[in-house]
Design an enzyme around this catalytic site. Structure first.
Site, short mmCIF file in Angstrom:
data_model
loop_
_atom_site.label_atom_id
_atom_site.label_comp_id
_atom_site.label_asym_id
_atom_site.label_seq_id
_atom_site.Cartn_x
_atom_site.Cartn_y
_atom_site.Cartn_z
N ALA A 66 36.45 -27.34 -3.40
CA ALA A 66 35.82 -28.02 -2.26
C ALA A 66 34.69 -27.11 -1.77
O ALA A 66 34.72 -25.90 -2.00
CB ALA A 66 36.86 -28.23 -1.16
N GLY A 112 39.88 -27.85 -5.31
CA GLY A 112 39.66 -29.30 -5.37
C GLY A 112 39.16 -29.75 -6.74
O GLY A 112 39.36 -30.90 -7.12
N GLU A 115 42.18 -30.06 -8.78
CA GLU A 115 42.92 -31.22 -8.25
C GLU A 115 42.30 -32.53 -8.75
O GLU A 115 43.01 -33.49 -9.04
CB GLU A 115 42.93 -31.17 -6.71
CG GLU A 115 43.83 -30.05 -6.20
CD GLU A 115 43.77 -29.88 -4.69
OE1 GLU A 115 42.67 -29.63 -4.17
OE2 GLU A 115 44.82 -29.99 -4.04
N GLU A 135 43.35 -21.61 -3.17
CA GLU A 135 43.30 -21.93 -1.74
C GLU A 135 43.96 -20.88 -0.85
O GLU A 135 43.45 -20.57 0.22
CB GLU A 135 43.96 -23.30 -1.48
CG GLU A 135 43.07 -24.49 -1.81
CD GLU A 135 43.14 -24.94 -3.26
OE1 GLU A 135 43.65 -24.18 -4.10
OE2 GLU A 135 42.71 -26.06 -3.54
N1 DAK Z 1 31.80 -24.01 -2.32
C1 DAK Z 1 30.50 -23.76 -2.01
N2 DAK Z 1 29.70 -23.02 -2.77
C2 DAK Z 1 30.22 -22.45 -3.87
C3 DAK Z 1 31.57 -22.66 -4.25
C4 DAK Z 1 32.39 -23.48 -3.41
N3 DAK Z 1 33.66 -23.76 -3.71
N4 DAK Z 1 31.80 -21.97 -5.40
C5 DAK Z 1 30.64 -21.38 -5.71
N5 DAK Z 1 29.68 -21.67 -4.81
C6 DAK Z 1 28.31 -21.21 -4.79
C7 DAK Z 1 28.22 -19.74 -4.41
O1 DAK Z 1 28.26 -19.60 -3.00
C8 DAK Z 1 26.88 -19.37 -4.99
O2 DAK Z 1 25.87 -19.82 -4.12
P1 DAK Z 1 24.59 -18.89 -3.71
O3 DAK Z 1 25.20 -17.67 -3.15
O4 DAK Z 1 23.90 -18.65 -5.03
O5 DAK Z 1 23.83 -19.72 -2.75
C9 DAK Z 1 26.82 -20.18 -6.27
O6 DAK Z 1 27.76 -21.25 -6.10
C10 DAK Z 1 27.20 -19.41 -7.52
O7 DAK Z 1 28.47 -18.81 -7.28
P2 DAK Z 1 28.74 -17.26 -7.54
O8 DAK Z 1 27.48 -16.44 -7.34
O9 DAK Z 1 29.93 -16.87 -6.74
O10 DAK Z 1 29.08 -17.26 -9.09
P3 DAK Z 1 30.02 -16.24 -9.87
O11 DAK Z 1 29.79 -16.48 -11.32
O12 DAK Z 1 29.84 -14.84 -9.37
O13 DAK Z 1 31.51 -16.65 -9.49
C11 DAK Z 1 33.28 -18.27 -9.08
C12 DAK Z 1 32.01 -17.95 -9.89
C13 DAK Z 1 33.67 -19.72 -9.38
C14 DAK Z 1 34.41 -17.34 -9.51
C15 DAK Z 1 32.98 -18.05 -7.58
O14 DAK Z 1 31.81 -18.80 -7.25
C16 DAK Z 1 34.08 -18.51 -6.69
O15 DAK Z 1 35.08 -17.80 -6.53
N6 DAK Z 1 33.87 -19.64 -6.05
C17 DAK Z 1 34.79 -20.17 -5.08
C18 DAK Z 1 36.05 -20.67 -5.72
C19 DAK Z 1 36.96 -21.20 -4.66
O16 DAK Z 1 37.61 -20.43 -3.95
N7 DAK Z 1 36.86 -22.49 -4.51
C20 DAK Z 1 37.50 -23.16 -3.37
C21 DAK Z 1 38.93 -23.36 -3.68
S1 DAK Z 1 39.70 -23.94 -2.27
C22 DAK Z 1 40.51 -29.58 2.27
C23 DAK Z 1 41.05 -30.09 1.13
C24 DAK Z 1 40.96 -29.39 0.00
C25 DAK Z 1 40.36 -28.16 0.01
C26 DAK Z 1 39.84 -27.65 1.17
C27 DAK Z 1 39.89 -28.36 2.29
N8 DAK Z 1 40.55 -30.28 3.46
C28 DAK Z 1 41.16 -31.55 3.41
C29 DAK Z 1 39.96 -29.79 4.64
C30 DAK Z 1 40.27 -27.46 -1.18
C31 DAK Z 1 39.88 -26.18 -1.13
C32 DAK Z 1 39.46 -25.57 -2.33
O17 DAK Z 1 38.98 -26.15 -3.25
#
Ligand code: DAK
Length: 258
Positions: A66, A112, A115, A135
């Site tokens: 997400a 997400g 998911e 998460e």
């Molecule tokens: N959201 C927004 N931007 C993201 C992103 C994300 N999930 N994942 C990556 N990006 C963006 C980064 O911020 C970066 O943007 P800039 O800084 O260049 O502007 C760009 O994509 C490239 O990412 P990285 O520079 O970090 O790239 P790396 O190769 O170094 O790392 C990575 C890749 C996938 C390991 C890393 O980007 C990462 O850890 N990303 C986040 C993964 C994550 O934690 N995803 C979220 C999981 S939690 C909800 C329901 C469901 C959810 C939430 C709320 N509600 C009902 C309220 C679900 C939550 C989730 O999905």
């Protein structure tokens, strides 16, 4: 229809939907969730579409979760509202779609993103794919059905490990776990998805719709899947496609499912 965050393409009976936010690694914001719903709904209602392939733009990410920037400011009510709405219009919607959805996981499938892949009817992955539900590292839990679908797909112990460690597994391990069906090189991924979709397209759409209903019934509390199977089996006998399928067999020709 023009979309901002996704692209769509029709290849004969296969509809391809690509999440297209490469700068955010295809992270799902509210607008993308809405567009995915609209595109899935339209493809499902289009009688010429028999299978849908869902993938992400580029070679790095299917969906990196997400959109963290978007949900970081939410309060309890907004979080619950977003989870309920997202589950209804996208994740449960895809899960129950009568048209099979193949997730072609072409890189990171996190939070997400995983998911969404799990809500799809089946998953294939490129060998660089990394899958996880990180998460709890952000102080939340999977909110789009991940705690349930991961447990159904891989069992309680593995689901607990992946969720509580916020770890990631590679494509090969995901295949061993039963989380993805096949793993191929990145440049072969879409062709593999197309190959599976083509096989689906050759079969009876009405029977596939019934089969999806019966399989999904296994996961609905209070519903007896065997009874659903009996009902859906019976329903098949009233369809044109049953007549065509059986006639074709008896006439020693290939069926022509319209
Ligand atoms: N959201 C927004 N931007 C993201 C992103 C994300 N999930 N994942 C990556 N990006 C963006 C980064 O911020 C970066 O943007 P800039 O800084 O260049 O502007 C760009 O994509 C490239 O990412 P990285 O520079 O970090 O790239 P790396 O190769 O170094 O790392 C990575 C890749 C996938 C390991 C890393 O980007 C990462 O850890 N990303 C986040 C993964 C994550 O934690 N995803 C979220 C999981 S939690 C909800 C329901 C469901 C959810 C939430 C709320 N509600 C009902 C309220 C679900 C939550 C989730 O999905």
């Amino acid at each position: 229809m023009a979309y901002e965050n996704i692209t769509t393409a029709q290849e004969e009976r296969i509809h391809i939907i690509t999440i297209n936010r490469p700068k955010q690694l295809n992270a799902l914001n509210k607008a993308t969730i809405k567009e995915l719903h609209e595109a899935m709904d339209a493809a499902n209602k289009d009688a010429s579409t028999r299978a849908i392939i869902l993938t992400g733009t580029g070679e790095k990410a299917f969906v990196a979760g997400a959109d963290i920037k978007e949900f970081s400011g939410y309060n309890v009510e907004q979080g619950q509202e977003l989870a309920a709405n997202g589950q209804e219009i996208l994740f449960n919607f895809v899960h129950n779609l009568p048209t099979p959805v193949i997730a072609a996981v072409n890189g990171f499938a996190l939070g997400g993103g995983l998911e969404l892949a799990m809500a799809s009817h089946m998953r294939v992955a490129s060998d660089n794919a990394k899958l996880g539900l990180p998460e709890v590292s952000l102080g939340v839990i999977p909110g789009y059905g991940g705690t349930q679908r991961l447990t159904q797909l891989v069992g309680r112990g593995k689901a607990m490990e992946l969720i509580t460690t916020a770890g990631m597994i590679g494509a090969e391990e995901a295949q061993q776990w039963g989380l993805v069906n096949h793993v191929v090189a990145q440049d072969e991924l879409m062709n593999l998805a197309r190959k599976i979709a083509s096989k689906i397209c050759a079969n009876s759409g009405s029977a596939i719709k019934s089969a999806i209903k019966a399989v999904n019934a296994n996961f609905v509390d209070g519903l007896n899947g065997y009874n659903v199977e009996i009902t859906e089996f019976g329903n098949c006998f009233g369809t044109e496609e049953f007549k065509e399928g059986t006639s074709a067999f008896l006439e020693k020709r290939k069926p022509d499912f319209k």
